[in-house]
Write an enzyme that holds these catalytic residues in place. Structure first.
Site, PDB file in Angstrom:
ATOM      1  N   CYS A 104       0.851  -1.197   0.000  1.00 55.63           N
ATOM      2  CA  CYS A 104       0.000   0.000   0.000  1.00 55.63           C
ATOM      3  C   CYS A 104       0.878   1.234   0.000  1.00 55.63           C
ATOM      4  O   CYS A 104       1.831   1.311   0.767  1.00 55.63           O
ATOM      5  CB  CYS A 104      -0.891  -0.020   1.242  1.00 55.63           C
ATOM      6  SG  CYS A 104      -2.006   1.385   1.330  1.00 55.63           S
ATOM      7  N   HIS A 149      -9.144  -3.701  -2.144  1.00 50.96           N
ATOM      8  CA  HIS A 149      -8.180  -2.931  -1.338  1.00 50.96           C
ATOM      9  C   HIS A 149      -8.558  -1.447  -1.360  1.00 50.96           C
ATOM     10  O   HIS A 149      -8.555  -0.775  -0.318  1.00 50.96           O
ATOM     11  CB  HIS A 149      -6.776  -3.170  -1.917  1.00 50.96           C
ATOM     12  CG  HIS A 149      -5.662  -2.418  -1.248  1.00 50.96           C
ATOM     13  ND1 HIS A 149      -4.616  -3.054  -0.615  1.00 50.96           N
ATOM     14  CD2 HIS A 149      -5.409  -1.086  -1.137  1.00 50.96           C
ATOM     15  CE1 HIS A 149      -3.780  -2.132  -0.128  1.00 50.96           C
ATOM     16  NE2 HIS A 149      -4.238  -0.934  -0.435  1.00 50.96           N
ATOM     17  N   GLU A 150      -8.926  -0.930  -2.546  1.00 52.01           N
ATOM     18  CA  GLU A 150      -9.255   0.507  -2.659  1.00 52.01           C
ATOM     19  C   GLU A 150     -10.581   0.827  -1.978  1.00 52.01           C
ATOM     20  O   GLU A 150     -10.720   1.873  -1.336  1.00 52.01           O
ATOM     21  CB  GLU A 150      -9.283   0.931  -4.130  1.00 52.01           C
ATOM     22  CG  GLU A 150      -7.951   0.765  -4.866  1.00 52.01           C
ATOM     23  CD  GLU A 150      -6.760   1.321  -4.129  1.00 52.01           C
ATOM     24  OE1 GLU A 150      -6.876   2.369  -3.453  1.00 52.01           O
ATOM     25  OE2 GLU A 150      -5.681   0.692  -4.200  1.00 52.01           O
ATOM     26  N   HIS A 153     -10.045   1.301   1.567  1.00 49.52           N
ATOM     27  CA  HIS A 153      -9.530   2.636   1.916  1.00 49.52           C
ATOM     28  C   HIS A 153     -10.683   3.620   2.116  1.00 49.52           C
ATOM     29  O   HIS A 153     -10.644   4.458   3.021  1.00 49.52           O
ATOM     30  CB  HIS A 153      -8.623   3.173   0.800  1.00 49.52           C
ATOM     31  CG  HIS A 153      -7.193   2.745   0.915  1.00 49.52           C
ATOM     32  ND1 HIS A 153      -6.423   2.978   2.032  1.00 49.52           N
ATOM     33  CD2 HIS A 153      -6.374   2.113   0.039  1.00 49.52           C
ATOM     34  CE1 HIS A 153      -5.199   2.500   1.840  1.00 49.52           C
ATOM     35  NE2 HIS A 153      -5.146   1.962   0.639  1.00 49.52           N
TER      36      HIS A 153
HETATM   37 NI    NI Z   1      -3.542   1.047  -0.259  1.00 51.25          NI
END
Ligand code: NI
Length: 189
Positions: A104, A149-150, A153
């Site tokens: 990341c 993953h995004e 976030h």
């Molecule tokens: Ni990330």
């Protein structure tokens, strides 16, 4: 724009849906795309608004394509996972023997394998001619992992949270190789 790193508080906040397209949003998206393209060491495939200290539900992808999915250079707005495979995988595909270490841009040097769904059905919007246009698409394997993953976030979640939850190791890349880190200390890198 500057990419923020842990323990920046915006990485732990929930992004807000985009409702209005205005000049500021258009400029923000261009800047987010530019920031991801410029990221080096490591480079990144995705970058979410929280990582540049903004709370828009927006992330951008710079994906060069693989066997499952053609190249994707897009900025996705208000993403929502509508459906997903039952199977959680640790690799790039369900049949991989090797795990895939996620990294990341907001946790430089840290790598770790975490479980993700192998396939997701995603509803999202794209900015087309100044308008938000609704799309639905299925993503599999590597790009499905990146998108999960995004989306994390945008919810204030980091990949290392999954490592903690599933008691999986997280490694710090050093000149001597990968060293397993003490997970009680994850946000101080
Ligand atoms: Ni990330």
């Amino acid at each position: 724009m500057k990419i923020v790193t842990v323990p920046h508080p915006t990485l732990r906040k929930v992004a807000q849906p985009v409702e209005v397209v205005d000049a500021r949003l258009i400029k923000f998206i261009k800047n987010l795309e530019k920031t991801l393209r410029a990221a080096r060491n490591p480079g990144g495939v995705g970058l979410a608004a929280n990582q540049v200290d903004k709370l828009h539900a927006v992330f951008t992808l710079q994906f060069e394509g693989d066997a499952d999915q053609p190249a994707l250079h897009q900025t996705l707005i208000n993403p929502l996972i509508q459906d997903h495979s039952e199977k959680l995988i640790l690799g790039l595909t369900p049949t991989d023997r090797a795990v895939f270490e996620e990294g990341c841009l907001s946790m430089p040097g840290l790598w770790g394998a975490v479980p993700r769904w192998s396939e997701i059905k995603l509803r999202y919007q794209l900015l087309e001619q100044g308008q938000l246009v609704m799309k639905t698409a299925v993503f599999t394997n590597f790009i499905a992992r990146v998108i999960q993953h995004e989306i994390d976030h945008l919810q204030g979640i980091l990949f290392t949270d999954h490592a903690l939850q599933h008691n999986l190791p997280v490694y710090l890349k050093t000149k001597k190789g990968l060293l397993e880190v003490d997970k009680s200390n994850l946000e101080s890198f």
